[in-house]
Design a protein around this motif. Structure first.
Motif, PDB file in Angstrom:
ATOM      1  N   GLY A   1       0.796  -1.214   0.000  1.00 18.85           N
ATOM      2  CA  GLY A   1       0.000   0.000   0.000  1.00 18.85           C
ATOM      3  C   GLY A   1       0.829   1.264   0.000  1.00 18.85           C
ATOM      4  N   ALA A   2       0.178   2.375  -0.299  1.00 18.47           N
ATOM      5  CA  ALA A   2       0.809   3.692  -0.300  1.00 18.47           C
ATOM      6  C   ALA A   2      -0.277   4.735  -0.120  1.00 18.47           C
ATOM      7  N   GLY A   3       0.128   5.942   0.281  1.00 19.57           N
ATOM      8  CA  GLY A   3      -0.861   6.983   0.449  1.00 19.57           C
ATOM      9  C   GLY A   3      -0.275   8.279   0.974  1.00 19.57           C
ATOM     10  N   TYR A   4      -1.172   9.154   1.395  1.00 17.49           N
ATOM     11  CA  TYR A   4      -0.833  10.499   1.884  1.00 17.49           C
ATOM     12  C   TYR A   4      -0.770  10.498   3.401  1.00 17.49           C
ATOM     13  N   ILE A   5       0.163  11.274   3.949  1.00 21.86           N
ATOM     14  CA  ILE A   5       0.280  11.401   5.399  1.00 21.86           C
ATOM     15  C   ILE A   5       0.443  12.869   5.776  1.00 21.86           C
ATOM     16  N   CYS A   6      -0.287  13.287   6.799  1.00 18.55           N
ATOM     17  CA  CYS A   6      -0.172  14.636   7.350  1.00 18.55           C
ATOM     18  C   CYS A   6       0.315  14.510   8.785  1.00 18.55           C
ATOM     19  N   SER A   7       1.466  15.096   9.074  1.00 17.28           N
ATOM     20  CA  SER A   7       2.096  14.975  10.377  1.00 17.28           C
ATOM     21  C   SER A   7       2.099  16.317  11.091  1.00 17.28           C
ATOM     22  N   ALA A   8       1.937  16.293  12.412  1.00 13.65           N
ATOM     23  CA  ALA A   8       1.984  17.513  13.216  1.00 13.65           C
ATOM     24  C   ALA A   8       2.868  17.279  14.425  1.00 13.65           C
ATOM     25  N   GLN A   9       3.768  18.208  14.692  1.00 13.99           N
ATOM     26  CA  GLN A   9       4.569  18.192  15.911  1.00 13.99           C
ATOM     27  C   GLN A   9       4.148  19.362  16.783  1.00 13.99           C
TER      28      GLN A   9
END
Length: 232
Positions: A26-34
Motif C-alpha cells: 500500500g501507499a498513500g498520503y500522510i499529514c504529520s503535526a509536531q
C-alpha cells in the motif's frame, strides 16, 4: 529508499505466503503535526508513505495485523525550527525554510472485519506502533535587513547540531477504518499519536501525531485456504 521499500515488501510477502496469511502492498498520503504540549505552537508537514503488511486470522471476524512502512514528510513552516529551539529560528527574517523527515513504522493492531457481500467488506483496527525517525533535516535562509544574507542547514542527528538530543524513537497509539473491495483493493484511513517526549530537553515536551489515507492491493490468493471474511 526505493530499494529499502522493495526489500521490506519482498520479505513480508514471502513470510505471508509461507503461512497462508493475506499480505498487502500500500501507499498513500500522510499529514504529520509536531507540537509542544507544555506551550502553544505546532508545525505541520505533508508527505507520503509506502510499505507492506499482512493479517493473521484469529477468529471469523478478528485478526492480528502488522507490517512495515516507510514515510517521508516535508514542510516550509518556520514553526518547526521554533519548536525545536533551533538557533536558525532566531534569524532576523526567515525568507526560506524547509524541513524533511523520514520514518520507519512497525504497527501491530487488532482488526475487526464485517462482510456485507462477497465483494464488499468494512474493517476497523486499533493498536500500537513502533516509530523510528531515520533522518531529520532543517534548512533556513535569511536576510538581516541591512543587505546581508545568510543560510544554514543541518541534520538533527549529527554531532554539533544543537539538537542532537532529538529522539529517534517513539511509541504510537492509534486506530483506523477502511473498505475492502472485491477481495483485492483496500481503502483506508487512520491516525496515530506519539506517547513519548522526543525533545530530550526539560523545557520542551515534544510529541508527534499524524493522519493518513491510502490504498492497498491485497494478495488474497495467498490465503485461498481460508474463508475470505476470516482473513480480514
Amino acid at each position: 529508499m526505493k530499494r529499502l521499500v522493495s526489500a521490506i515488501s519482498a520479505l513480508l510477502l514471502a513470510a505471508a505466503a509461507a503461512s497462508a496469511q493475506t499480505p498487502s502492498l500500500g501507499a498513500g498520503y500522510i499529514c504529520s503535526a509536531q507540537f509542544n504540549i507544555d506551550s502553544p505552537g505546532y508545525a505541520f508537514a505533508n508527505g507520503f508513505y509506502a510499505g507492506a503488511g499482512y493479517k493473521h486470522p484469529l477468529t471469523k471476524s478478528i485478526s492480528l495485523g502488522t507490517g512495515l512502512y516507510v514515510s517521508c514528510i516535508g514542510s516550509s513552516a518556520a514553526t518547526f525550527l521554533s519548536l525545536h529551539r533551533n538557533p536558525l529560528a532566531s534569524a532576523p527574517s526567515l525568507d526560506d525554510v524547509a524541513m524533511t523527515e523520514s520514518y520507519i513504522t512497525l504497527p501491530v493492531s487488532a482488526v475487526y472485519s464485517y462482510k456485507f457481500s462477497p465483494s464488499l467488506g468494512i474493517f476497523a483496527h486499533g493498536g500500537m506502533a513502533l516509530d523510528c525517525c531515520i533522518d531529520s533535516r532543517a534548512y533556513a535562509k535569511w536576510e538581516d535587513g541591512l543587505g546581508s544574507t545568510g543560510s544554514n542547514g543541518m541534520s538533527y542527528f549529527s554531532a554539533g547540531s544543537h539538537a542532537d538530543s532529538y529522539g529517534r524513537w517513539d511509541i504510537l497509539a492509534g486506530a483506523g477504518f477502511g473498505l475492502d473491495i472485491k477481495k483485492s483493493i483496500r481503502l483506508e484511513a487512520g491516525c496515530y499519536y506519539g506517547l513519548l517526549d522526543r525533545s530530550g530537553a526539560d523545557s520542551i515536551n515534544l510529541h508527534r501525531a499524524w493522519f493518513n489515507v491510502g490504498v492497498s492491493y491485497l494478495f488474497s490468493s495467498f490465503a485461498k485456504n481460508f474463508h475470505w471474511n476470516s482473513t480480514r
